[in-house]
Design a protein around this motif. Structure first.
Motif, mmCIF file in Angstrom:
data_model
loop_
_atom_site.group_PDB
_atom_site.id
_atom_site.type_symbol
_atom_site.label_atom_id
_atom_site.label_comp_id
_atom_site.label_asym_id
_atom_site.label_seq_id
_atom_site.Cartn_x
_atom_site.Cartn_y
_atom_site.Cartn_z
ATOM 1 N N GLY A 141 0.786 -1.215 0.000
ATOM 2 C CA GLY A 141 0.000 0.000 0.000
ATOM 3 C C GLY A 141 0.816 1.262 0.000
ATOM 4 O O GLY A 141 1.986 1.276 -0.382
ATOM 5 N N THR A 142 0.191 2.319 0.465
ATOM 6 C CA THR A 142 0.760 3.643 0.322
ATOM 7 C C THR A 142 0.924 4.377 1.636
ATOM 8 O O THR A 142 1.992 4.867 1.956
ATOM 9 N N TRP A 143 -0.138 4.435 2.445
ATOM 10 C CA TRP A 143 -0.088 5.249 3.653
ATOM 11 C C TRP A 143 -0.389 4.396 4.883
ATOM 12 O O TRP A 143 -0.045 3.228 4.953
ATOM 13 N N THR A 144 -1.097 4.950 5.852
ATOM 14 C CA THR A 144 -1.248 4.306 7.156
ATOM 15 C C THR A 144 -1.774 2.881 7.049
ATOM 16 O O THR A 144 -1.239 1.956 7.651
ATOM 17 N N ASP A 145 -2.856 2.701 6.302
ATOM 18 C CA ASP A 145 -3.424 1.367 6.165
ATOM 19 C C ASP A 145 -3.337 0.870 4.732
ATOM 20 O O ASP A 145 -4.050 -0.024 4.320
ATOM 21 N N GLY A 146 -2.463 1.461 3.971
ATOM 22 C CA GLY A 146 -2.305 1.076 2.579
ATOM 23 C C GLY A 146 -3.204 1.818 1.629
ATOM 24 O O GLY A 146 -3.079 1.681 0.423
ATOM 25 N N LEU A 147 -4.153 2.591 2.152
ATOM 26 C CA LEU A 147 -5.125 3.246 1.281
ATOM 27 C C LEU A 147 -5.282 4.737 1.590
ATOM 28 O O LEU A 147 -5.181 5.579 0.719
ATOM 29 N N HIS A 148 -5.530 5.068 2.861
ATOM 30 C CA HIS A 148 -5.829 6.446 3.226
ATOM 31 C C HIS A 148 -4.555 7.231 3.545
ATOM 32 O O HIS A 148 -3.557 6.659 3.965
ATOM 33 N N PHE A 149 -4.625 8.532 3.379
ATOM 34 C CA PHE A 149 -3.517 9.387 3.781
ATOM 35 C C PHE A 149 -3.321 9.277 5.295
ATOM 36 O O PHE A 149 -4.277 9.130 6.044
#
Length: 742
Positions: free
Chosen positions: A284-292
């Motif tokens: 993913g990308t952010w805290t949980d893979g999805l949200h900023f």
């Protein structure tokens, strides 16, 4: 050295007491993989198991250091090895040794209709990945071309499930021969980009299995792919990265997939569904893979601390966890723990040769009235090249397939190099995207322009009047809302006022050649006013050289369209039935997109509605001519457990060496259910010298006569008469022969 260090660490880790040590089974690569998996699994702690099933950085997951298992590194494909980014950022790491060869986009590979080139493509890409230390390439993509507005169609293999199935298998085999895992994507029904995280696809079981799943099934059962990526969208109200039906039932139970399912980046939405519904590794990308949210927050992913807490408080057992870890370990032993992996190579001349050969074989000659092409090199003195796409770098942009290349030859430079005795002038013609940057990779091009649209056209027309040929490079680019991940095109027409430029140039010079650079079909309202059209795709590092090869006749074009080229959007079922892009639910959180056209996608739809496309699926001209004759069958009656071989003679009746693609379609003469008029079930590319002829054989079995029966939830064929239709495009099938299934 890396292998030695891994072995030393692992042996030290196995020491049970001073003076006593046993070599663990998992380290013994002579043992079957399943024995090694079970041995390693038994040695892992809960934290170690959880550590291998989620990301630790943007593109890596943790190994098991205590057991000598290195970290697992993925990288975006599928057209080349993406440059390295920072540990926890999408921006560039600033390395100077991570440039690559950009291979042609997969639409071009599919257009070759040549599985041997797919094998070479996969081998070359795998060698580049190995040299860069990558363990998994996030590709190839095999989603079906349902609408020409899909911004990501250029990464896929067209509209036909048989073509995509046939081409994806050797790509996977070639890539994985290097000890690098392929990760076929995006499973499944990811057929448009706009609102891709909210689209819930509503589709019949028959359309799902006949159109949208066959290429994935072939990747698993014939290509033996080691990885598969879930899609962002939903099916039956569950996100596809943790979808009970798609992952647990179809993929793992029915198809017996033994590899690892990874989420698309940010594709996981819930811990319980991720645990129970078939997801094995979360990226993913952010805290949980999805949200900023917070940076370096990988322990907050759904399959990290929340999963651990659920196990410790009894909400989950370790049954699902152990299955996920087994799949990850299996992947390790195929890749990072494979002592026989070669070191690979980067930017070799062999790789550039592969890229050029794929491009030459995939470029499609769509129209060639009065044999305007190839350019008459002996008589041409001045050629005018027009269009931003003649100079714009196309390897940067488009989303996750954006690359940093060692070199990219532009069409203008390719023509200049191929025509040393010819004056090759250039005019801009139109202004499109002048940015030239993506995730920190910049083209370094200055595409700024001070002239207005009228002046650009006037300047181009003035030079066109005195040129022997005018070659216009237009089409799309890899900007948002064109051929680019994340959004779809907003309309079918060419952007940037190109239609007006084309109309003016065609009026100014009769030897006008239009080269369309794109991964999608476009509207061509001026088609009857110009003599020659070439589909040039996005073809990577060797783009200019390959296009020059075809335009000058050094290479004889042999590509065939992997999708139907409609005149308008209403020539496609998704638009004619007004089902794209779907309807928002009352809460505005989910879009339901119903595939009302069902199995009628592409040429299947156009056949059913008797629509004449601009260019048909499988269409592609040559600088020579071919004659197909003497079609015969090995038997008149075939049983369900038997095979039937069709033989046809192909002769090169022209004056140039070239290649033709023999295409076999099957028509069910007396089906009890609604079936498309014809479906592609075989093809073969044959290379012939002038005057040479060869017999081409294509063999099919019961699968080619079968349809998906929703009543029995399985594939079914019916006794009766069938017709084999043979030709060189879906709208040119002059030969036919009947046979019976008994």
């Amino acid at each position: 050295m890396r292998k030695i260090l891994i072995a030393v660490v692992a042996v030290l880790a196995s020491v049970s007491s001073w003076g006593q040590k046993s070599v663990p089974v998992y380290l013994d690569n002579t043992k079957p993989i399943e024995e090694r998996v079970e041995d390693a699994l038994a040695r892992m702690t809960l934290d170690e198991k959880l550590g291998v099933i989620h990301a630790q950085s943007k593109f890596s997951s943790r190994g098991v250091p205590r057991l000598g298992m290195p970290d697992f590194w993925t990288d975006d494909g599928p057209h080349g090895v993406r440059p390295d980014v920072l540990w926890d950022e999408w921006e560039q790491a600033g390395q100077t040794n991570d440039s690559c060869v950009a291979f042609p986009a997969l639409t071009c590979l599919a257009a070759t209709f040549d599985p041997s080139l797919a094998m070479r493509y996969g081998i070359s890409l795998g060698e580049e990945a190995r040299y860069r230390g990558k363990d998994m390439i996030l590709g190839p993509g095999v989603n079906i071309y349902r609408t020409p507005l899909n911004g990501r169609n250029f990464e896929y293999m067209g509209e036909d499930p048989f073509l995509a199935s046939t081409m994806v298998v050797p790509y996977i085999q070639g890539l994985q021969s290097n000890g690098v895992a392929a990760c076929v994507k995006h499973y499944a029904l990811n057929n448009d980009e706009e609102y891709r995280n909210q689209v819930n696809v509503v589709i019949s079981d028959r359309a799902l299995h006949e159109i949208y799943l066959p290429a994935f099934k072939a990747a698993v059962q014939k290509g033996h792919v080691w990885g598969l990526m879930g899609a962002y969208n939903l099916y039956k109200n569950q996100h596809n990265c943790h979808n009970e039906i798609l992952l647990n039932q179809i993929l793992k139970r029915d198809w017996k997939f033994d590899g690892v399912v990874i989420s698309d980046w940010g594709g996981a939405h819930d811990t319980e569904q991720s645990v129970m519904n078939g997801l094995d590794m979360e990226f993913g990308t952010w805290t949980d893979g999805l949200h900023f949210g917070a940076s370096n927050a990988y322990q907050n992913y759904y399959l990290a601390n929340p999963y651990k807490e659920g196990i410790l408080n009894g909400k989950y057992t370790t049954k699902e966890l152990d299955d996920k870890v087994r799949r990850v370990l299996r992947t390790f032993f195929r890749t990072t723990m494979n002592p026989d992996r070669k070191t690979g190579s980067m930017c070799s001349e062999e790789h550039y040769e592969t890229a050029r050969d794929v491009a030459n074989s995939g470029i499609v000659l769509l129209k060639n009235d009065k044999s305007v092409l190839p350019v008459n090199v002996s008589k041409a003195r001045r050629i005018l090249v027009v269009g931003e796409n003649a100079v714009k770098m196309m390897t940067v942009g488009g989303g996750s397939s954006s690359l940093k290349v060692q070199r990219e030859v532009s069409p203008l430079d390719g023509l200049k190099a191929a025509l040393p005795g010819v004056q090759v002038d250039y005019e801009r013609g139109y202004v499109g995207d002048v940015t030239g940057a993506y995730n920190g990779v910049t083209t370094g091009q200055d595409l700024s322009e001070s002239r207005n649209a009228s002046q650009l056209i006037a300047d181009a027309v003035a030079k066109a009047k005195n040129a022997d040929y005018v070659i216009f490079f237009g089409g799309l680019n890899k900007s948002d809302y064109q051929d680019c991940e994340g959004h779809d095109r907003k309309n079918y027409e060419l952007p940037y006022n190109q239609d007006a430029v084309i109309e003016a140039l065609a009026k100014a010079n009769k030897n006008f050649i239009y080269v369309n650079i794109s991964g999608n079909a476009v509207a061509m309202p001026w088609i009857n006013k110009i003599p020659a059209i070439v589909q040039g795709w996005f073809i990577g590092s060797e783009a200019g050289n390959a296009l020059a090869d075809v335009l000058t006749g050094k290479a004889n074009p042999s590509g065939k369209l992997p999708f139907s080229w409609g005149r308008t959007l209403n020539d496609y079922g998704a638009h004619a039935l007004n089902t794209y892009p779907g309807k928002w639910r009352a809460d505005k959180k989910i879009i339901d997109e119903e595939y009302k056209e069902g199995i009628y996608v592409g040429y299947r739809w156009m056949d059913s509605k008797k629509i004449k496309p601009t260019f048909a699926f499988g269409h592609g001209l040559s600088y020579t001519t071919f004659a197909l004759s003497n079609l015969r069958a090995s038997t008149k009656d075939v049983t369900r457990d038997g095979k039937i071989t069709f033989t046809v003679n192909v002769k090169n009746t022209g004056k140039r060496a070239g290649a033709e693609v023999v295409q076999l379609y099957i028509h069910d003469d007396e089906a009890s259910v609604d079936r498309p008029y014809k479906e592609l079930k075989g093809f073969q590319k044959v290379f012939l010298q002038p005057g040479e002829s060869k017999d081409v054989q294509i063999t099919i079995d019961n699968e080619a006569m079968s349809f998906y029966d929703e009543a029995s939830n399985g594939w079914k064929s019916e006794n009766g008469s069938f017709t084999a239709l043979v030709g060189n495009s879906s709208d040119n099938l002059p030969l036919n022969i009947k046979f019976n299934l008994k």
